[in-house]
Design a protein around this motif. Structure first.
Motif, PDB file in Angstrom:
ATOM      1  N   GLN A  22       0.831  -1.206   0.000  1.00 30.67           N
ATOM      2  CA  GLN A  22       0.000   0.000   0.000  1.00 30.67           C
ATOM      3  C   GLN A  22       0.863   1.253   0.000  1.00 30.67           C
ATOM      4  OE1 GLN A  22      -2.774  -0.221   3.282  1.00 30.67           O
ATOM      5  NE2 GLN A  22      -4.176  -1.584   2.162  1.00 30.67           N
ATOM      6  N   LYS A  23       2.003   1.165   0.685  1.00 33.46           N
ATOM      7  CA  LYS A  23       2.907   2.306   0.722  1.00 33.46           C
ATOM      8  C   LYS A  23       3.507   2.580  -0.656  1.00 33.46           C
ATOM      9  CE  LYS A  23       6.996   4.050   3.135  1.00 33.46           C
ATOM     10  NZ  LYS A  23       8.053   3.761   4.154  1.00 33.46           N
ATOM     11  N   ALA A  26       0.895   4.136  -2.840  1.00 29.84           N
ATOM     12  CA  ALA A  26       0.640   5.512  -2.413  1.00 29.84           C
ATOM     13  C   ALA A  26       1.739   6.447  -2.913  1.00 29.84           C
ATOM     14  CB  ALA A  26       0.544   5.563  -0.884  1.00 29.84           C
ATOM     15  N   THR A  32      -1.531   9.507   0.302  1.00 33.89           N
ATOM     16  CA  THR A  32      -1.139   8.896   1.565  1.00 33.89           C
ATOM     17  C   THR A  32      -1.475   7.414   1.559  1.00 33.89           C
ATOM     18  OG1 THR A  32      -3.279   9.357   2.597  1.00 33.89           O
ATOM     19  CG2 THR A  32      -1.579  11.067   2.767  1.00 33.89           C
ATOM     20  N   GLU A  33      -0.756   6.662   2.411  1.00 32.31           N
ATOM     21  CA  GLU A  33      -1.016   5.232   2.541  1.00 32.31           C
ATOM     22  C   GLU A  33      -2.425   4.990   3.071  1.00 32.31           C
ATOM     23  OE1 GLU A  33       0.945   1.305   4.750  1.00 32.31           O
ATOM     24  OE2 GLU A  33       2.001   3.248   4.745  1.00 32.31           O
ATOM     25  N   VAL A  36      -5.021   4.914   0.228  1.00 34.90           N
ATOM     26  CA  VAL A  36      -5.047   3.633  -0.475  1.00 34.90           C
ATOM     27  C   VAL A  36      -5.792   2.601   0.361  1.00 34.90           C
ATOM     28  CG1 VAL A  36      -3.640   1.757  -1.398  1.00 34.90           C
ATOM     29  CG2 VAL A  36      -2.909   4.136  -1.700  1.00 34.90           C
TER      30      VAL A  36
END
Length: 334
Positions: A22-23, A26, A32-33, A36
């Motif tokens: 996810q990071k 993003a 931002t994470e 997501v």
């Protein structure tokens, strides 16, 4: 757009296929994470302005993103298109490299053995001729490829023939060969080129007329080098092509197809029945093998067979004409 849960699950599946966390996703989308995470949990949709970026990063189409489903048909078409481009590239570059290697080898051998370039030019023009057919120069064009192919192959053949004439001092047959090949190209390609024009109905008539003119030029060229009679040459070409041209004209006319077929068969049968007699008179052979005598098949077999063929074709033409007249009658009655 589909519901948030389905949409979020689709985003997660595509992210996982790309091995993104996810990071990672993003960072690639400059969000931002948490954003997501909300998408994947079905809490919210991404902003509409981010659709193109999401599609680019996840390698999906906008249709797939909006419907939250994989468009298998489109992906299959794209895979096949990529395969075709690879095959097309290999079809072009592999022969090109082989031709270049063969040409370089012959260049070196000719210089090493003869200390000059002699037979190398025959090899050069031969390879150019082969290259025009496989893989062809059409690789460099996006449109009019058939025109490029026909012109390039014809010119390459003429170039090869010219090179041969230089080495053999055979200029007498060069023009004859070029015109003869041009007749074949004209008969094959002209109807195709005219098929998508406003005069497509007249394509065969134009093709046969052009073939007649080229045949006359061919025979006149033979006359120049071999004292072939000019008048017989012209008459022979006209006698061969005019019936075909007239049949093409008849086919263009707007009436029943069976009537046109019957007229063409009858006309062709009558004309070509007298071909041998006319040719005999033109060239002064006085051949009597075309006389008709059904009681003497040993001496008159040719004449008897020709007459039987004429009668058979006329009978077939009468059948076609009869069917055509019957069809017209039924049409008028209705």
């Amino acid at each position: 757009m589909t519901d948030k849960k389905t949409f979020g699950s689709f985003i997660k599946i595509k992210r996982t296929e790309k091995n993104y966390s996810q990071k990672d996703l993003a960072e690639l989308l400059f969000v931002t994470e948490g954003a997501v995470s909300k998408w994947e949990r079905g809490v919210s949709y991404p902003d509409i302005t981010m659709i193109s970026d999401i599609c680019r990063v996840l390698d999906i189409s906008e249709h797939e993103l909006i419907t939250a489903s994989t468009d298998t048909d489109t992906r299959k078409m794209k895979r096949e298109a990529r395969k075709f481009r690879v095959i097309r590239g290999a079809w072009f570059w592999v022969p090109t490299i082989l031709y270049a290697a063969a040409l370089l080898t012959c260049f070196i051998c000719n210089l090493a053995v003869n200390h000059t370039l002699s037979w190398f030019f025959i090899v050069l023009t031969s390879l150019i001729c082969a290259y025009s057919f496989i893989p062809t120069f059409t690789f460099f064009f996006n449109s009019q490829r058939l025109l490029v192919f026909s012109v390039s192959t014809y010119l390459s053949i003429c170039l090869l023939l010219f090179t041969c004439t230089v080495y053999t001092n055979g200029l007498s047959w060069f023009l004859t060969a070029c015109i003869g090949i041009l007749i074949g190209y004209e008969v094959i390609f002209v109807p195709v080129f005219l098929s998508h024009t406003k005069i497509s109905r007249y394509k065969f008539m134009i093709s046969f007329a052009a073939a007649c003119v080229l045949t006359i030029l061919l025979l006149l060229n033979i006359h120049i080098w071999n004292s072939f009679g000019v008048v017989p040459a012209i008459l022979l070409a006209c006698y061969a092509f005019i019936p075909v041209i007239i049949c093409a004209v008849i086919c263009v006319l707007r009436f029943d197809a069976f009537l046109k077929a019957g007229i063409c068969i009858a006309f062709s049968a009558v004309v070509y029945y007298f071909t041998n007699c006319v040719v005999d008179k033109l060239f002064g052979t006085n051949n009597s093998s075309y006389q008709v005598n059904f009681s003497d098949w040993q001496q008159c077999s040719n004449g008897n067979v020709h007459l039987i063929c004429l009668i058979s074709l006329l009978f077939i033409s009468v059948l076609f004409l009869g069917v055509g007249v019957f069809r017209l009658y039924k049409k008028n009655v209705r």
